[in-house]
Design a protein around this motif. Structure first.
Motif, PDB file in Angstrom:
ATOM      1  N   ILE A  26     -11.349  81.080   2.179  1.00 61.38           N
ATOM      2  CA  ILE A  26     -11.531  79.070   1.668  1.00 61.38           C
ATOM      3  C   ILE A  26     -11.257  78.220   1.638  1.00 61.38           C
ATOM      4  N   ARG A  27     -12.078  77.316   2.191  1.00 56.21           N
ATOM      5  CA  ARG A  27     -11.207  75.932   2.560  1.00 56.21           C
ATOM      6  C   ARG A  27     -11.088  75.614   1.322  1.00 56.21           C
ATOM      7  N   LYS A  28      -9.632  74.618   1.042  1.00 58.88           N
ATOM      8  CA  LYS A  28     -10.218  74.344  -0.423  1.00 58.88           C
ATOM      9  C   LYS A  28      -9.830  72.169   0.202  1.00 58.88           C
ATOM     10  N   VAL A  29     -10.852  71.369   0.248  1.00 54.36           N
ATOM     11  CA  VAL A  29     -11.377  70.011   0.343  1.00 54.36           C
ATOM     12  C   VAL A  29     -10.635  69.223  -0.229  1.00 54.36           C
ATOM     13  N   THR A  30     -10.321  69.576  -1.792  1.00 59.87           N
ATOM     14  CA  THR A  30      -9.482  68.100  -2.672  1.00 59.87           C
ATOM     15  C   THR A  30      -9.687  69.888  -3.825  1.00 59.87           C
ATOM     16  N   ASP A  31      -8.374  68.674  -4.752  1.00 59.94           N
ATOM     17  CA  ASP A  31      -8.022  70.017  -6.007  1.00 59.94           C
ATOM     18  C   ASP A  31      -9.479  70.290  -6.764  1.00 59.94           C
ATOM     19  N   LYS A  32     -10.541  69.996  -6.490  1.00 62.09           N
ATOM     20  CA  LYS A  32     -11.740  69.993  -7.162  1.00 62.09           C
ATOM     21  C   LYS A  32     -12.739  70.800  -5.826  1.00 62.09           C
ATOM     22  N   ILE A  33     -12.800  70.276  -4.904  1.00 67.51           N
ATOM     23  CA  ILE A  33     -13.817  71.123  -4.173  1.00 67.51           C
ATOM     24  C   ILE A  33     -13.309  72.123  -3.252  1.00 67.51           C
ATOM     25  N   PHE A  34     -14.060  73.299  -3.032  1.00 62.83           N
ATOM     26  CA  PHE A  34     -13.598  74.125  -1.714  1.00 62.83           C
ATOM     27  C   PHE A  34     -15.286  73.988  -1.028  1.00 62.83           C
ATOM     28  N   TYR A  35     -14.302  74.315   0.119  1.00 63.71           N
ATOM     29  CA  TYR A  35     -15.579  75.150   1.119  1.00 63.71           C
ATOM     30  C   TYR A  35     -15.422  76.276   1.355  1.00 63.71           C
ATOM     31  N   ILE A  36     -16.946  76.234   0.808  1.00 66.94           N
ATOM     32  CA  ILE A  36     -17.081  78.185   1.499  1.00 66.94           C
ATOM     33  C   ILE A  36     -17.824  78.661   2.309  1.00 66.94           C
ATOM     34  N   GLY A  37     -18.658  77.342   3.594  1.00 64.07           N
ATOM     35  CA  GLY A  37     -19.554  77.715   4.499  1.00 64.07           C
ATOM     36  C   GLY A  37     -19.322  78.562   5.035  1.00 64.07           C
ATOM     37  N   CYS A  38     -20.046  79.505   5.938  1.00 67.45           N
ATOM     38  CA  CYS A  38     -20.247  80.428   7.597  1.00 67.45           C
ATOM     39  C   CYS A  38     -19.844  79.186   8.312  1.00 67.45           C
ATOM     40  N   VAL A  51     -30.622  74.440  21.269  1.00 70.11           N
ATOM     41  CA  VAL A  51     -28.877  75.193  22.224  1.00 70.11           C
ATOM     42  C   VAL A  51     -28.381  74.991  21.452  1.00 70.11           C
ATOM     43  N   VAL A  52     -27.799  75.270  20.987  1.00 69.94           N
ATOM     44  CA  VAL A  52     -25.887  74.852  20.632  1.00 69.94           C
ATOM     45  C   VAL A  52     -25.031  75.751  21.065  1.00 69.94           C
ATOM     46  N   PRO A  53     -24.712  76.086  21.889  1.00 66.13           N
ATOM     47  CA  PRO A  53     -23.355  76.546  22.630  1.00 66.13           C
ATOM     48  C   PRO A  53     -22.651  76.855  22.088  1.00 66.13           C
ATOM     49  N   ASN A  54     -21.294  76.102  20.498  1.00 65.30           N
ATOM     50  CA  ASN A  54     -20.806  75.933  20.172  1.00 65.30           C
ATOM     51  C   ASN A  54     -21.264  76.459  18.629  1.00 65.30           C
ATOM     52  N   GLY A  55     -22.228  77.215  18.675  1.00 61.73           N
ATOM     53  CA  GLY A  55     -22.966  77.890  17.348  1.00 61.73           C
ATOM     54  C   GLY A  55     -23.084  77.225  16.887  1.00 61.73           C
ATOM     55  N   MET A  56     -23.120  77.526  15.009  1.00 60.56           N
ATOM     56  CA  MET A  56     -23.669  76.279  13.880  1.00 60.56           C
ATOM     57  C   MET A  56     -22.570  77.006  13.130  1.00 60.56           C
ATOM     58  N   ALA A  57     -22.962  75.379  11.987  1.00 62.39           N
ATOM     59  CA  ALA A  57     -21.983  75.748  10.549  1.00 62.39           C
ATOM     60  C   ALA A  57     -23.062  75.631   9.484  1.00 62.39           C
ATOM     61  N   TYR A  58     -23.086  76.395   8.296  1.00 68.51           N
ATOM     62  CA  TYR A  58     -23.612  76.624   6.963  1.00 68.51           C
ATOM     63  C   TYR A  58     -22.690  75.897   5.913  1.00 68.51           C
ATOM     64  N   ASN A  59     -23.030  74.344   5.492  1.00 69.39           N
ATOM     65  CA  ASN A  59     -22.112  74.169   5.331  1.00 69.39           C
ATOM     66  C   ASN A  59     -22.307  74.639   3.238  1.00 69.39           C
ATOM     67  N   SER A  60     -21.216  75.276   2.873  1.00 72.31           N
ATOM     68  CA  SER A  60     -21.890  75.470   0.935  1.00 72.31           C
ATOM     69  C   SER A  60     -20.158  74.433   0.662  1.00 72.31           C
ATOM     70  N   TYR A  61     -20.536  74.220  -0.974  1.00 72.81           N
ATOM     71  CA  TYR A  61     -19.279  73.415  -1.857  1.00 72.81           C
ATOM     72  C   TYR A  61     -19.386  74.076  -2.805  1.00 72.81           C
TER      73      TYR A  61
END
Ligand code: FEO
Length: 463
Positions: A26-38, A51-61
């Motif tokens: 899980i990526r820590k964005v700031t002390d209070k915000i965490f990235y939990i996407g896939c 077409v998405v040759p390099n895939g796709m990220a779905y972000n969630s925080y």
């Protein structure tokens, strides 16, 4: 066509911003915000067409304040991984709020699974959000819901979230969220891009293709959101796709202002063409050479039958001049060009210089048709030196293409007169098969060479 430099980030490059709990990352964005996407590298076509040759990220925080909030859920395939990320980020606590900023299924497909796992969590959305939840999840019981409107605030303890309604950026229920404690603006689809986050690539290329393709129609609405965002003290933009943006924000905001204002971003000529047997392609190649010889530095060429159409649309919006070259086909234009013009007009293509090359072995009508299909596009300045080829280029055509290149390079000139003169300024079209006869008048007893109909079935279309 834009060229991309792609390389895969080595895991060590992202480990500095990543906390690992158990096997979860899980990526820590700031002390209070965490990235939990896939990241999604299994995806075939994003939104069923890109077409998405390099895939796709779905972000969630996740925001960890005195109270906890999850911002948006996840695409269906990644539900299990995402729920596991939620659990790890919360460190065993139950989430107090689920903020639903956007109901498109790449972000909302896991609402049902989330509500089942955390039935006490308050789901936060606007009126349209809850209508869509009931459409996408018929029968889903939500025990606690909070309906918010533009400007409403929700306290998390040390600070409060502010909700900014952003209808049609890019669905009607979209809202964005500002968290002053970290000066973070959660921007839903805005400022997103194609591409998974474990692949390193230039932001602007895939952000532009994403923006023009997906949000391009809604420039006015994006401008309205940019105005609202300008009132906020923002140091970080957290979109639903692509990386968190936390430096040089002016660069990203300026690009969004340019794109949503339908202004050209780069000086240059984008040529989009179709060619059946290569003769139109030769004309395009000659135009490309002449443009470069006339001093145009940026010339991009897209073969609409073979390229990624979304790249071609991106280029058409990016550059300040566009040339369309195609053949007459079944009394109309070649299908790939017809579809391409449709892609442009449905995204409100406007405010550009445009030129045409047509090819037709009998009765060329492509320029007339292309102009007709572009009638809805505002503020187009049409070149004076458009070119009609009949089968293969003549010397006159070559001179016309040179004149077109000179005009597009900045200096408007007429093609040099050659021995070959047009037969007449008048054109008559057969209503049945679209054959075009050029001449002062249809000869007495004339019959259409294609369908055999007489003069009574011809109409004057030009002159
Ligand atoms: Fe990323 Fe409009 O969904």
């Amino acid at each position: 066509m834009t060229i991309r430099n792609v390389s895969v980030i080595i895991f060590d490059d992202i480990i500095a911003n990543t906390i690992i709990r158990g096997e979860k990352m899980i990526r820590k964005v700031t002390d209070k915000i965490f990235y939990i996407g896939c990241n999604d590298h299994k995806i075939d076509l994003f939104e069923g067409q890109y077409v998405v040759p390099n895939g796709m990220a779905y972000n969630s925080y996740v925001i960890l304040d005195d109270k906890t909030a999850v911002l948006d859920t996840m695409e269906e395939k990644e539900t299990e991984e995402w729920l596991s990320n939620v659990e790890e980020a919360l460190g065993g606590k139950a989430p107090d709020y689920l903020i639903v900023q956007h109901m498109e299924p790449d972000h909302s497909a896991s609402i049902g699974a989330f509500a089942e796992k955390y039935p006490e969590t308050t789901i936060v959305g606007n009126k349209k959000t809850f209508n869509m939840i009931s459409q996408f999840f018929p029968g889903l019981e939500i025990a606690n819901k909070l309906e918010v409107a533009n400007g409403d605030k929700l306290s998390l303890g040390s600070d409060e979230l502010t909700f900014v309604m952003a209808p049609m950026v890019h669905w009607p229920e979209v809202m964005m969220t500002y968290y002053p404690a970290e000066k973070a603006f959660f921007s839903a689809d805005a400022f997103g891009k194609f591409g998974a986050l474990d692949v390193d690539e230039e932001w602007a290329c895939e952000a532009r293709r994403y923006y023009i393709g997906i949000v391009g129609k809604y420039g006015q609405q994006v401008q309205a959101v940019l105005k609202q965002a300008a009132e906020l003290d923002i140091e970080m933009i957290c979109p639903l796709h692509g990386p968190v943006l936390d430096e040089n924000l002016e660069y990203y905001i300026d690009l969004y202002d340019t794109w949503s204002g339908y202004r050209a971003e780069t000086e240059g000529v984008c040529i989009c063409y179709t060619s059946v047997y290569g003769n139109t392609k030769k004309a395009v190649q000659l135009l490309e050479d002449e443009l470069k010889a006339a001093g145009v530095e940026n010339v991009v060429v897209n073969d609409l039958a073979r390229c990624d159409w979304a790249e071609a649309v991106e280029d058409a919006f990016r550059y300040d001049r566009l040339v369309l070259a195609t053949t007459t086909y079944n009394g109309d234009i070649f299908p790939f060009m017809k579809q391409f013009i449709d892609h442009l007009t449905e995204r409100n293509f406007q405010n550009r210089r445009i030129a045409f090359i047509e090819n037709g072995s009998w009765g060329p009508v492509a320029i007339r048709k292309m102009k007709q299909y572009l009638e809805a596009a505002k503020e187009l300045t049409v070149a004076e030196n458009n070119v009609t080829i009949k089968s293969a280029m003549t010397e006159e055509n070559k001179a016309q293409i040179k004149a077109l290149a000179t005009e597009l390079a900045g200096e408007a000139v007429q093609a040099e007169e050659t021995e070959e003169k047009p037969v007449s300024g008048k054109k008559f079209e057969c209503k049945i098969c679209k054959y075009v006869y050029e001449g002062e008048a249809l000869p007495e007893g004339f019959e259409c060479p294609l369908c055999g109909r007489g003069v009574e079935d011809f109409v004057l279309i030009e002159g």
